[in-house]
Design a protein around this motif. Structure first.
Motif, PDB file in Angstrom:
ATOM      1  N   PHE A 134      11.712  28.621  28.678  1.00  0.00           N
ATOM      2  CA  PHE A 134      10.340  29.092  28.488  1.00  0.00           C
ATOM      3  C   PHE A 134       9.323  28.227  29.223  1.00  0.00           C
ATOM      4  O   PHE A 134       8.129  28.372  29.052  1.00  0.00           O
ATOM      5  CB  PHE A 134       9.987  29.250  26.999  1.00  0.00           C
ATOM      6  CG  PHE A 134      10.371  28.094  26.108  1.00  0.00           C
ATOM      7  CD1 PHE A 134      11.570  28.103  25.404  1.00  0.00           C
ATOM      8  CD2 PHE A 134       9.524  27.007  25.957  1.00  0.00           C
ATOM      9  CE1 PHE A 134      11.924  27.046  24.565  1.00  0.00           C
ATOM     10  CE2 PHE A 134       9.858  25.951  25.105  1.00  0.00           C
ATOM     11  CZ  PHE A 134      11.066  25.973  24.421  1.00  0.00           C
ATOM     12  N   GLN A 135       9.814  27.306  30.021  1.00  0.00           N
ATOM     13  CA  GLN A 135       8.903  26.529  30.864  1.00  0.00           C
ATOM     14  C   GLN A 135       9.643  26.156  32.141  1.00  0.00           C
ATOM     15  O   GLN A 135      10.871  26.286  32.204  1.00  0.00           O
ATOM     16  CB  GLN A 135       8.441  25.262  30.143  1.00  0.00           C
ATOM     17  CG  GLN A 135       9.519  24.196  30.011  1.00  0.00           C
ATOM     18  CD  GLN A 135       9.009  22.943  29.302  1.00  0.00           C
ATOM     19  OE1 GLN A 135       9.117  22.808  28.106  1.00  0.00           O
ATOM     20  NE2 GLN A 135       8.452  22.006  30.077  1.00  0.00           N
ATOM     21  N   ASP A 136       8.903  25.717  33.138  1.00  0.00           N
ATOM     22  CA  ASP A 136       9.529  25.245  34.361  1.00  0.00           C
ATOM     23  C   ASP A 136       9.711  23.742  34.286  1.00  0.00           C
ATOM     24  O   ASP A 136       8.927  23.047  33.636  1.00  0.00           O
ATOM     25  CB  ASP A 136       8.648  25.597  35.571  1.00  0.00           C
ATOM     26  CG  ASP A 136       8.660  27.090  35.859  1.00  0.00           C
ATOM     27  OD1 ASP A 136       9.583  27.784  35.372  1.00  0.00           O
ATOM     28  OD2 ASP A 136       7.756  27.568  36.566  1.00  0.00           O
ATOM     29  N   TRP A 146       7.475  34.778  35.354  1.00  0.00           N
ATOM     30  CA  TRP A 146       7.593  36.222  35.079  1.00  0.00           C
ATOM     31  C   TRP A 146       8.837  36.542  34.252  1.00  0.00           C
ATOM     32  O   TRP A 146       9.336  37.664  34.300  1.00  0.00           O
ATOM     33  CB  TRP A 146       7.598  37.004  36.399  1.00  0.00           C
ATOM     34  CG  TRP A 146       6.363  36.741  37.197  1.00  0.00           C
ATOM     35  CD1 TRP A 146       6.264  35.946  38.311  1.00  0.00           C
ATOM     36  CD2 TRP A 146       5.036  37.213  36.916  1.00  0.00           C
ATOM     37  NE1 TRP A 146       4.962  35.893  38.737  1.00  0.00           N
ATOM     38  CE2 TRP A 146       4.180  36.672  37.900  1.00  0.00           C
ATOM     39  CE3 TRP A 146       4.486  38.031  35.917  1.00  0.00           C
ATOM     40  CZ2 TRP A 146       2.819  36.926  37.931  1.00  0.00           C
ATOM     41  CZ3 TRP A 146       3.123  38.281  35.967  1.00  0.00           C
ATOM     42  CH2 TRP A 146       2.301  37.731  36.955  1.00  0.00           C
ATOM     43  N   GLY A 147       9.300  35.551  33.510  1.00  0.00           N
ATOM     44  CA  GLY A 147      10.469  35.787  32.661  1.00  0.00           C
ATOM     45  C   GLY A 147      11.655  34.963  33.120  1.00  0.00           C
ATOM     46  O   GLY A 147      11.649  34.397  34.219  1.00  0.00           O
ATOM     47  N   SER A 148      12.667  34.880  32.242  1.00  0.00           N
ATOM     48  CA  SER A 148      13.849  34.086  32.582  1.00  0.00           C
ATOM     49  C   SER A 148      15.102  34.965  32.510  1.00  0.00           C
ATOM     50  O   SER A 148      15.455  35.617  33.485  1.00  0.00           O
ATOM     51  CB  SER A 148      13.926  32.874  31.666  1.00  0.00           C
ATOM     52  OG  SER A 148      13.986  33.242  30.301  1.00  0.00           O
ATOM     53  N   LEU A 149      15.715  35.052  31.326  1.00  0.00           N
ATOM     54  CA  LEU A 149      16.914  35.905  31.206  1.00  0.00           C
ATOM     55  C   LEU A 149      16.562  37.378  31.435  1.00  0.00           C
ATOM     56  O   LEU A 149      17.434  38.198  31.708  1.00  0.00           O
ATOM     57  CB  LEU A 149      17.553  35.747  29.822  1.00  0.00           C
ATOM     58  CG  LEU A 149      18.226  34.413  29.503  1.00  0.00           C
ATOM     59  CD1 LEU A 149      18.790  34.420  28.094  1.00  0.00           C
ATOM     60  CD2 LEU A 149      19.322  34.079  30.511  1.00  0.00           C
ATOM     61  N   ASP A 185      10.100  35.284  27.173  1.00  0.00           N
ATOM     62  CA  ASP A 185       9.986  36.450  28.058  1.00  0.00           C
ATOM     63  C   ASP A 185       9.199  37.598  27.437  1.00  0.00           C
ATOM     64  O   ASP A 185       9.486  38.025  26.308  1.00  0.00           O
ATOM     65  CB  ASP A 185      11.377  36.974  28.433  1.00  0.00           C
ATOM     66  CG  ASP A 185      12.131  36.021  29.353  1.00  0.00           C
ATOM     67  OD1 ASP A 185      11.858  34.802  29.286  1.00  0.00           O
ATOM     68  OD2 ASP A 185      12.970  36.493  30.123  1.00  0.00           O
ATOM     69  N   GLY A 186       8.261  38.090  28.198  1.00  0.00           N
ATOM     70  CA  GLY A 186       7.462  39.203  27.708  1.00  0.00           C
ATOM     71  C   GLY A 186       6.299  39.461  28.645  1.00  0.00           C
ATOM     72  O   GLY A 186       6.318  39.015  29.802  1.00  0.00           O
TER      73      GLY A 186
END
Ligand code: RM4
Ligand code: MN
Ligand code: MN
Length: 427
Positions: A134-136, A146-149, A185-186
């Motif tokens: 949820f973060q870089d 713009w999201g991960s999984l 993500d959302g």
């Protein structure tokens, strides 16, 4: 880093136990009298209480902060070793927090074997590994903006899957038993994200993780209605988690974080439904007033906490305690209180709620329900909720070598001050 502070403290604990003996006796007699009036045996309850244990989160030992700011405090742990040191004190004084849940890559270090040994010396083990996409992080190739999984870009999804695989590998070296996946993500804007497509991405990315789940591990899916995304979250509720967990398989279950519900949600009913469907994996305990506030468990809505524990005790009785073993983890953010104190307070609150749930007269409750006696049914629950259980908790804690009053003992030791001095000197 000092290895072991237990011997000195243990002596002080014994001394303190002798000093507070009569206070303890008075408190204990209150509990015993209550139990006696209801035909319950203290030993039976104490035995069950003695088996109650919690996992504390590594990330809650330093200051959490809000969206706006984080206020560091003196003596704050600077790395996972120092966090374990603080966690071991919580376990020593409370006797019920022998495991630590980790966060990856927040807790990533190059030599997990050293960490594992260190934990064992402190008499701690590890619980779940939580993955963070949820973060870089510095050095990361692609962004999770713009999201991960569930990102639109397959390369981003693969990178997020890989991070979860790495987290499991790291956790395996430490003896963790599960992976918790919570995603930010959302979308913030209608139209930004395709609802069905994003959930499909979620399912397929999870399947890639699930296939590589280490033997004996569980995968827990954590849901949350909003934040950091404020319009749509891909996994927004227990229904999404349940659907995904059912699709993936037996070793995938739902994780209930108490703060991850919209105001007014009947969380105890959610818990009961998940139990019934065989998909309750575990909890992230905390409390909330408005949203994902991560406040001290039982501090805002202690009756709700009791009702949740009541569902758990009821299910354990029906299914046999061995067949019903949801994972009990704390997930809080400590912004104002000393995290060690807040964790001690949390453990006590959770154990008290559990103990009260053990005291519910289940035969009488079933009978009242059968006769549609709403008043009596409610009164039976209220009676257990109001039970004086502090003496029982103290008895079990003292038997495990803990403190009669963990927080006042902690304050008296001046432990935080010592840490502050020590952590200033060591780099
Ligand atoms: C999220 C969620 C996760 C936790 C992070 C830090 O809101 O509760 O479980 O890992 O916060
Ligand atoms: Mn959580
Ligand atoms: Mn949360």
């Amino acid at each position: 880093m000092r290895d072991n502070f237990h011997p000195a403290l243990k002596e002080r604990l014994e001394k303190e136990a002798r000093r507070t003996r009569s206070d303890f006796e008075r408190l204990y007699q209150l509990s015993v009298a209550y139990l006696g009036q209801r035909g319950l045996k203290a030993e039976v309850i104490e035995k069950q209480l003695g088996r109650f244990s919690l996992a504390v989160p590594s990330w809650a030992f330093s200051a959490g902060g809000t969206r706006f700011f984080r206020f560091p405090f003196p003596g704050e742990p600077r790395n996972i070793f120092e966090k374990l040191e603080d966690a071991s004190l919580v376990h020593l004084l409370s006797g019920m927090a022998p495991r630590v849940a980790l966060h990856y890559p927040w807790d990533k270090i190059s030599e997990p074997a050293v960490l594992k040994k260190y934990a064992a010396r402190l008499q701690l083990g590890f619980d779940a590994m939580n993955s963070n996409t949820f973060q870089d992080f510095p050095g990361q190739k692609l962004s999770y903006k713009w999201g991960s999984l569930c990102a639109q870009d397959p390369k981003v999804r693969s990178q997020a899957v890989r991070l979860n695989l790495e987290a499991m590998e790291f956790g395996q070296k430490l003896g963790c038993n599960s992976l918790v996946v919570w995603l930010g993500d959302g979308a913030n804007h209608p139209g930004q994200m395709h609802f069905r497509k994003s959930f499909d991405y979620y399912l397929s990315s999870l399947a890639r993780i699930y296939r590589r789940l280490p033997r004996g591990w569980k995968l827990y899916l954590e849901y949350k209605p909003y934040e950091p995304a404020f319009y749509y979250t891909v996994n927004f509720d227990w229904g999404c988690s349940f659907a995904a967990a059912s699709r993936l398989g037996n070793r995938c279950q739902v994780l209930v974080d108490l703060g991850h519900h919209l105001p007014g949600a009947n969380v105890e009913a959610v818990v009961a439904r998940l139990i019934q469907l065989g998909k309750l994996g575990g909890f992230h305990f905390n409390d909330s007033k408005y949203g994902d506030d991560d406040l001290t468990a039982g501090s805002i809505n202690s009756f709700r906490l009791f009702l949740i524990m009541n569902e758990m005790v009821d299910a354990a009785r029906e299914r046999g305690a061995k067949n019903f073993t949801p994972s009990l983890m704390i997930d809080q953010s400590h912004n104002l209180k000393d995290p060690i104190e807040e964790m001690l307070q949390t453990c006590e609150q959770l154990a008290a709620a559990y103990c009260r749930a053990l005291l519910v007269d289940r035969e009488a409750l079933a009978d009242a329900q059968a006769r549609c006696d709403a008043l009596l049914a409610e009164k039976i629950l209220q009676d257990a909720f109001e039970a004086p259980v502090r003496g029982l908790l103290a008895k079990v804690r003292l038997a495990k070598g803990g403190a009669f009053d963990p927080i006042s003992f902690y304050r008296k030791t001046g432990y935080r001050k010592q840490l502050t001095e020590r952590r200033k000197k060591e780099v």
